[in-house]
Enzyme design. Structure first.
Site, PDB file in Angstrom:
ATOM      1  N   SER A   1      42.483  42.663  38.048  1.00 21.01           N
ATOM      2  CA  SER A   1      43.377  41.521  37.863  1.00 21.01           C
ATOM      3  C   SER A   1      42.809  40.539  36.856  1.00 21.01           C
ATOM      4  CB  SER A   1      43.581  40.802  39.200  1.00 21.01           C
ATOM      5  OG  SER A   1      44.229  39.552  39.028  1.00 21.01           O
TER       6      SER A   1
ATOM      7  N   TYR B   1      42.191  38.576  47.766  1.00 25.51           N
ATOM      8  CA  TYR B   1      42.673  39.456  46.709  1.00 25.51           C
ATOM      9  C   TYR B   1      41.712  39.395  45.515  1.00 25.51           C
ATOM     10  CZ  TYR B   1      45.689  41.502  43.139  1.00 25.51           C
ATOM     11  OH  TYR B   1      46.189  42.288  42.129  1.00 25.51           O
TER      12      TYR B   1
END
Length: 268
Positions: free
Chosen positions: A132, A145
């Site tokens: 990410s 996350y």
């Protein structure tokens, strides 16, 4: 031949469709392969659906073997399966945290471990580790996350060094924000604590209602990346995301410089 995890929706589905459209053969792995039936009907000779839970290490090893057998080997592996745990760090239960990291970190590690012998046997290949744009730093409400993706970043850097001598190229693919369903079908939410409501409201306003790009808009970049003879070890996907990551890096350097003298007060 491509092996793509998390291929039933979102980015994984978009990457699978792009590879198939380019004439490649794909093993599309997902917990639920039902959404892939239509695609399999369109590409009966080029697509194999593989039901796979990446958190089950033994199942991953067996599934990767089936994937390699399906088309005679592996060339490109996209380690894409993931989920979202949304909420404050204090709110998350042990069960939620462990389940989340089982998918986003350990699951990706199991896939990487399982595919390496197959890639090595072929004298090389590509392993794309989907992380990410936010893996370089934590952010409220999505801390776990970011933690899982940051851990995968670090392991992937080490892995890239370890397997380069075998002709295996590892790229950390730092995805920007796309309309993947991660915040709907792929999300687990914590039980909110009232003390965090002001911050939660602030964060929700910051996320905003702007529409994220469709996953298929990122697919051409992945196709180009997979074809590069000497791919980068890291690649940010998304123009706006590129700017955001660079700004975060600049802010981090500025912070280090601000406190440089205190850092240098200790030897080592």
């Amino acid at each position: 031949m491509w092996l793509i995890t998390g291929a039933s929706r979102g980015l994984g589905r978009a990457f699978a469709e792009a590879a198939l459209a380019g004439g490649d053969r794909v093993v599309a792995a997902a917990r639920n392969v039902a959404p892939l039936e239509e695609l399999a009907g369109k590409y009966p000779d080029h697509l194999v659906s593989l039901s796979l839970d990446v958190t089950d290490r033994r199942a991953v090893v067996a599934g990767v073997q089936r994937a390699a057998d399906a088309f005679g080997g592996l060339d490109v592996v996209v380690n894409n399966a993931g989920a979202m745990l949304y909420g404050m760090v204090e709110e998350a239960t042990e069960e939620q945290i462990r389940a989340h990291l089982d998918v986003n970190f350990f699951g990706a590690v199991w896939v990487a471990q399982a595919v390496l012998p197959h890639l090595r046997a072929r004298g090389g290949g590509r392993l794309l580790q989907v992380t990410s744009m936010g893996s370089g730093g934590g952010m409220a409400t999505v801390g776990f996350y970011g933690a899982g993706k940051a851990a995968l970043d670090s392991v992937s850097e080490a892995l890239a060094m370890e397997v380069e001598g075998f002709g295996i190229k590892v790229t950390i693919v730092q995805m920007g924000g796309y309309d993947t369903g991660l915040f709907t079908a792929g999300m687990t939410t914590t039980e909110p604590l009232a003390q965090y409501q002001p911050l939660r409201t602030e964060m929700e306003a910051m996320w905003g209602d702007a529409l994220a790009p469709e996953p298929h808009t990122a697919a051409p970049v992945i196709m180009e990346l997979a074809a590069l003879p000497d791919p980068p070890r890291r690649l940010i996907i998304g123009s706006q995301s590129f700017d955001h990551v660079l700004q975060m890096d600049r802010d981090q350097v500025e912070l280090y410089r601000t406190w440089e003298q205190l850092s240098r007060n200790a030897p080592g």
